[in-house]
Design a protein around this motif. Structure first.
Motif, PDB file in Angstrom:
ATOM      1  N   TYR A 603       4.462 -12.067  -2.072  1.00  0.00           N
ATOM      2  CA  TYR A 603       3.779 -10.573  -2.036  1.00  0.00           C
ATOM      3  C   TYR A 603       4.919  -9.999  -0.285  1.00  0.00           C
ATOM      4  O   TYR A 603       5.759  -9.222  -0.070  1.00  0.00           O
ATOM      5  N   ARG A 604       4.195 -10.585   0.581  1.00  0.00           N
ATOM      6  CA  ARG A 604       4.222 -10.287   1.826  1.00  0.00           C
ATOM      7  C   ARG A 604       5.899 -10.513   2.197  1.00  0.00           C
ATOM      8  O   ARG A 604       6.645  -9.850   2.525  1.00  0.00           O
ATOM      9  N   ARG A 605       6.399 -12.070   2.198  1.00  0.00           N
ATOM     10  CA  ARG A 605       7.278 -12.496   1.990  1.00  0.00           C
ATOM     11  C   ARG A 605       8.872 -12.065   1.436  1.00  0.00           C
ATOM     12  O   ARG A 605       9.514 -11.098   1.861  1.00  0.00           O
ATOM     13  N   ALA A 606       8.466 -11.856   0.608  1.00  0.00           N
ATOM     14  CA  ALA A 606       9.655 -10.680  -0.092  1.00  0.00           C
ATOM     15  C   ALA A 606       9.599  -8.928   0.462  1.00  0.00           C
ATOM     16  O   ALA A 606      11.448  -9.607   0.182  1.00  0.00           O
ATOM     17  N   VAL A 607       8.446  -9.030   0.502  1.00  0.00           N
ATOM     18  CA  VAL A 607       8.872  -7.169   1.337  1.00  0.00           C
ATOM     19  C   VAL A 607       9.516  -7.425   2.229  1.00  0.00           C
ATOM     20  O   VAL A 607      10.427  -6.871   2.525  1.00  0.00           O
ATOM     21  N   ASN A 608       8.957  -8.635   3.217  1.00  0.00           N
ATOM     22  CA  ASN A 608       9.569  -8.782   4.184  1.00  0.00           C
ATOM     23  C   ASN A 608      11.330  -8.836   4.263  1.00  0.00           C
ATOM     24  O   ASN A 608      12.083  -7.959   5.405  1.00  0.00           O
ATOM     25  N   GLU A 613      16.928  -6.514   5.392  1.00  0.00           N
ATOM     26  CA  GLU A 613      17.895  -6.720   4.224  1.00  0.00           C
ATOM     27  C   GLU A 613      18.470  -5.303   4.069  1.00  0.00           C
ATOM     28  O   GLU A 613      19.165  -4.537   4.237  1.00  0.00           O
ATOM     29  N   GLU A 614      17.459  -4.278   3.675  1.00  0.00           N
ATOM     30  CA  GLU A 614      17.905  -3.272   3.547  1.00  0.00           C
ATOM     31  C   GLU A 614      17.728  -2.433   5.288  1.00  0.00           C
ATOM     32  O   GLU A 614      18.871  -1.467   4.999  1.00  0.00           O
ATOM     33  N   LYS A 615      17.397  -2.619   6.276  1.00  0.00           N
ATOM     34  CA  LYS A 615      18.091  -2.032   7.499  1.00  0.00           C
ATOM     35  C   LYS A 615      19.171  -3.022   7.854  1.00  0.00           C
ATOM     36  O   LYS A 615      19.683  -1.805   8.247  1.00  0.00           O
ATOM     37  N   LEU A 696      13.173  -9.042  -5.882  1.00  0.00           N
ATOM     38  CA  LEU A 696      12.053  -9.195  -4.660  1.00  0.00           C
ATOM     39  C   LEU A 696      11.675  -7.671  -4.606  1.00  0.00           C
ATOM     40  O   LEU A 696      10.437  -7.312  -4.900  1.00  0.00           O
ATOM     41  N   ASP A 697      12.527  -6.639  -5.395  1.00  0.00           N
ATOM     42  CA  ASP A 697      11.932  -5.245  -5.555  1.00  0.00           C
ATOM     43  C   ASP A 697      10.943  -5.232  -7.178  1.00  0.00           C
ATOM     44  O   ASP A 697       9.829  -4.540  -7.118  1.00  0.00           O
ATOM     45  N   GLU A 698      11.794  -6.122  -8.010  1.00  0.00           N
ATOM     46  CA  GLU A 698      10.877  -5.858  -8.985  1.00  0.00           C
ATOM     47  C   GLU A 698       9.118  -6.331  -8.601  1.00  0.00           C
ATOM     48  O   GLU A 698       8.831  -5.397  -9.558  1.00  0.00           O
ATOM     49  N   THR A 703       3.737  -5.345  -9.125  1.00  0.00           N
ATOM     50  CA  THR A 703       1.626  -4.560  -8.036  1.00  0.00           C
ATOM     51  C   THR A 703       1.499  -3.114  -7.863  1.00  0.00           C
ATOM     52  O   THR A 703       0.455  -2.982  -8.015  1.00  0.00           O
ATOM     53  N   ARG A 704       2.173  -2.704  -7.942  1.00  0.00           N
ATOM     54  CA  ARG A 704       2.424  -1.275  -8.078  1.00  0.00           C
ATOM     55  C   ARG A 704       1.625  -0.291  -8.742  1.00  0.00           C
ATOM     56  O   ARG A 704       1.004   0.810  -8.900  1.00  0.00           O
ATOM     57  N   GLY A 705       1.332  -1.017  -9.567  1.00  0.00           N
ATOM     58  CA  GLY A 705       0.690  -0.823 -10.917  1.00  0.00           C
ATOM     59  C   GLY A 705      -0.712  -0.669 -10.803  1.00  0.00           C
ATOM     60  O   GLY A 705      -1.686  -0.154 -11.000  1.00  0.00           O
ATOM     61  N   ILE A 706      -1.179  -1.796  -9.711  1.00  0.00           N
ATOM     62  CA  ILE A 706      -2.405  -1.457  -9.531  1.00  0.00           C
ATOM     63  C   ILE A 706      -2.785  -0.783  -8.283  1.00  0.00           C
ATOM     64  O   ILE A 706      -3.636  -0.081  -8.141  1.00  0.00           O
ATOM     65  N   ALA A 707      -2.301  -1.400  -6.705  1.00  0.00           N
ATOM     66  CA  ALA A 707      -2.418  -0.800  -5.711  1.00  0.00           C
ATOM     67  C   ALA A 707      -0.848  -0.821  -5.389  1.00  0.00           C
ATOM     68  O   ALA A 707       0.131  -1.659  -5.369  1.00  0.00           O
ATOM     69  N   ASP A 708      -1.238   0.230  -3.976  1.00  0.00           N
ATOM     70  CA  ASP A 708       0.256  -0.634  -2.834  1.00  0.00           C
ATOM     71  C   ASP A 708      -0.291  -1.535  -1.853  1.00  0.00           C
ATOM     72  O   ASP A 708      -1.080  -1.544  -0.491  1.00  0.00           O
ATOM     73  N   PHE A 709       0.110  -2.419  -2.643  1.00  0.00           N
ATOM     74  CA  PHE A 709      -0.459  -3.960  -1.809  1.00  0.00           C
ATOM     75  C   PHE A 709       0.384  -4.465  -0.001  1.00  0.00           C
ATOM     76  O   PHE A 709       0.433  -4.879   0.655  1.00  0.00           O
TER      77      PHE A 709
END
Length: 714
Positions: A603-608, A613-615, A696-698, A703-709
């Motif tokens: 998850y962290r790899r995907a979000v990083n 890229e968004e920035k 990656l956003d998916e 995971t947001r169905g459970i918590a904000d990872f």
């Protein structure tokens, strides 16, 4: 190595100040010694009603010599600069300085200043007077013509310094005309003659001979052991009281335990009233009859001397006072029972709870309505009539004579009076229990009627003070709002209640709003998008955030990770405390597994990658993905897995099966790993790159169905 003995002998120090004063003396003296380079091996403070003392052992005989280099001006500097340097360094001429070179700044003068260490007694004589003059007593006084302020008149100071086996020297100094010496006194009445002391062991032994037990903990043990022995000899049990033991220990230097009695007719008074009367007025312990479980008509007093008559006069004096006090208590008890609880309610209309929150009568009405609402909404399953009656009568004992005399008995006396009126047991219990829990170690009410009234009482308090912006700040919490919030949390969790806090707080806000003449439906008001920036809306959000903070403290004290609480609370609509806790527990168990750890890393790899890229692009990449652009088997598999997991997580969360939700989430581990092994996210083809970033956003969305990872640490 030498030891220091310091004793400050005065008139009686208030018991409540003694322990803190002993710690303050120890800290001030030892800190000052260390600051001056005098490292010690150990220190112990002592305190009795008439003396504050400190022993510091293992001190060096003198300070170490010190060398200090003082940098001066450059070679060739003006005469004025040179003269200033010589004066500050204590040099007679510039020839006494050395010259050092700096590649960048050139040559400059340096003075090597040698400072001889002082003998330790001289250092002590320098620091102790200042400590005495600025000692942090909560209250102090000045007497006579002197300038010294002390808690009570200071009579003498003992200050000796020396090694074991040697004759210690007296550390010479004076404070407001009181010269330090090696002379002290024992018990005021049994050994008033002055005597000399040397060091700690000699001081303690001679004080013991002079009828003074210097060690506070030893005095406590003497009192406790003698009290238990005396009670046992009479076939009774001591009702232990740590607070009272601390206090009486500070009232005596030579404790002697004596037993007294009072008339059996006073046993008609509730035990708690008897105990409060004897404790508050005479600082005496009460005794219990083990056969009945109730108090016996005996008490234990702690005398400060060995009386020639065996203590008979002392006991008789205490018995007279206790008899009079118990007579008053019995009068209050009988008077209170002559009037029913509901007959007192009218008086609450003229008693202000808070100038901005109205009268006590208004508050009681709000609590009653909110308690009934908790039952009607299904939060608590209880008889509505009992809940209404309990909420209306729970505060009535505040206007009784006994509670007026002993405020600490509020609630308890309400139960006694309710039982005397033959009210339903659930109502009587709620009169006592609606205040609970009053601290982290206090019991939580479990009876449904008590739970409803206790929740209503605490929530009304919190909402009311939030509405008038009287919130806790830093260490200040004059209305005990943190305790109230923790009480709500404990009641909800320990009773397994399903409470929508937002909904309940809305009901309470609405009651406060209508009190000021408002007629708007507060639920509609709060839920209106146009009002979401309004101060009142923000107040509700702030109160719910306060509950979240208190829940973090509660869970952290029980070993839960605060970051998991943050991660769950970050999701919208997390107002059901019981579900929040269950979700946090399930999340914690999941993250302790190998699947959980690996998924979190993926998850962290995907979000990083996504953030970078968004920035770079200056925009967000949000799903859904375009199925036609899924070219690689790994990304097709991941997309399918995400859709499947999102559906299963949603279904499991809706069913409140958080273990199943975590199991579903664990199924993302393998597809995420395979995706990163086989797929290049930043493909040269722009459309593919964008679609993979959305994928990656998916992962994040799943995971947001459970918590904000994003908020999970480690």
């Amino acid at each position: 190595m030498p030891d220091l003995l310091l004793e400050l002998f005065s008139e009686e120090i208030p018991a409540r100040m003694q322990a803190q004063a002993a710690e303050a003396l120890k800290k001030l003296v030892t800190d000052a010694l260390v600051e001056r380079g005098l490292i010690y091996e150990g220190a112990k403070a002592f305190v009795t009603p008439r003396r504050l003392a400190l022993s510091v052992h293992g001190l060096p005989g003198r300070q170490a010599d010190q060398k200090e280099e003082k940098k001066g001006p450059r070679v060739g500097a003006p005469e004025g600069a040179l003269q200033g340097f010589l004066k500050s360094a204590g040099l007679a001429s510039i020839d006494q300085a050395t010259i050092q070179s700096d590649p960048k700044k050139g040559d400059f003068y340096v003075a090597v200043i040698e400072k001889k260490g002082l003998p330790t007694p001289d250092v002590i004589a320098e620091i102790v007077p200042d400590i005495i003059r600025r000692f942090p007593w909560p209250k102090s006084m000045r007497w006579g013509s002197g300038t010294l302020r002390w808690v009570r008149p200071l009579h003498s100071i003992v200050a000796t310094f020396g090694a074991e086996g040697d004759e210690p020297e007296v550390v010479r100094f004076e404070v407001d005309g009181i010269e330090a010496s090696n002379v002290t006194r024992g018990h005021r009445f049994m050994a008033p003659t002055p005597f000399t002391v040397k060091r700690l062991d000699d001081w303690m032994a001679k004080l013991e001979a002079a009828k003074v037990v210097a060690d506070r903990e030893r005095r406590k043990q003497i009192i406790l052991n003698d009290a238990k022995d005396l009670a046992l000899a009479a076939g009774l049990e001591l009702v232990e009281d740590e607070g009272l033991l601390e206090e009486v220990c500070g009232l005596v230097e030579w404790p002697v335990v004596l037993m007294g009695a009072f008339e059996e007719r006073f046993l008609d008074i509730p035990d708690e009233v008897i105990r409060a009367t004897i404790r508050a007025n005479q600082k005496c312990f009460v005794l219990r009859n083990p056969e009945t479980g109730r108090l016996a008509n005996r008490f234990l007093l702690i005398s400060n001397l060995v009386a020639s008559d065996g203590g008979r006069a002392i006991v008789a004096g205490n018995e007279r006072v206790i008899r009079a006090r118990l007579s008053d208590a019995k009068f209050f008890w009988d008077t209170d029972r002559a009037h029913k609880l509901d007959s007192r309610l009218e008086k609450f209309k003229s008693i202000t709870f808070h100038e901005k929150l109205g009268s006590q009568a208004e508050r009681i009405a709000r609590i009653e309505r909110l308690a009934v609402q908790l039952v009607e909404s299904g939060v608590v399953k209880a008889n509505i009539s009992d809940v209404s009656s309990a909420a209306r009568l729970a505060k009535a004992d505040l206007l009784t004579e006994v509670v007026g005399e002993f405020p600490e008995l509020q609630g308890l006396m309400g139960r006694y009076y309710a039982e005397g009126e033959k009210l339903p047991p659930e109502v009587a219990a709620a009169c006592e229990d609606h205040y609970k829990p009053q601290g982290p170690n206090d019991r939580v009410p479990t009876a449904p009627v008590s739970v409803a009234v206790a929740l209503a009482d605490k929530i009304d308090t919190l909402v009311g003070f939030w509405a008038i912006d009287e919130k806790p700040t830093g260490s200040k919490d004059p209305y005990a709002l943190r305790r109230a919030a923790l009480g709500v949390i404990r009641i909800v969790l320990e009773n397994g209640l399903r409470v929508d806090l937002r909904e309940v707080c809305l009901v309470s806000f609405e009651q406060h709003y209508h009190r000021h003449g408002g007629s708007m439906d507060m639920r509609v008001y709060f839920e209106s998008a146009s009002n979401q920036k309004n101060k009142t809306f923000e107040t509700l959000a702030d109160l719910l955030s306060f509950f979240a903070d208190r829940l973090k403290v509660y869970l952290r004290d029980r070993g839960a990770r605060h970051d998991l609480v943050d991660a769950v609370f970050a999701l919208e609509g997390q107002d059901d405390l019981l579900l929040v806790v269950r979700r946090v527990e399930a999340l914690g168990r999941f993250l302790d597994t190998e699947d959980g750890k690996t998924l979190l890393a993926g998850y962290r790899r995907a979000v990083n990658i996504l953030r970078i890229e968004e920035k770079k692009d200056g925009r967000a990449f949000t799903g859904p993905t375009n199925a036609a652009l899924l070219k690689e088997p790994a990304e097709e598999h991941l997309a399918a897995a995400i859709e499947d997991v999102k559906a299963r997580v949603k279904k499991a969360v809706a069913a409140e099966d958080f273990a199943a939700a975590m199991t579903a989430l664990s199924d993302l581990r393998a597809p995420v790993d395979a995706f990163f092994d086989a797929v290049t996210v930043n493909d040269k083809e722009a459309a593919l790159r964008e679609n993979r970033l959305k994928l990656l956003d998916e992962i994040r969305a799943a995971t947001r169905g459970i918590a904000d990872f994003d908020l999970i640490q480690g």
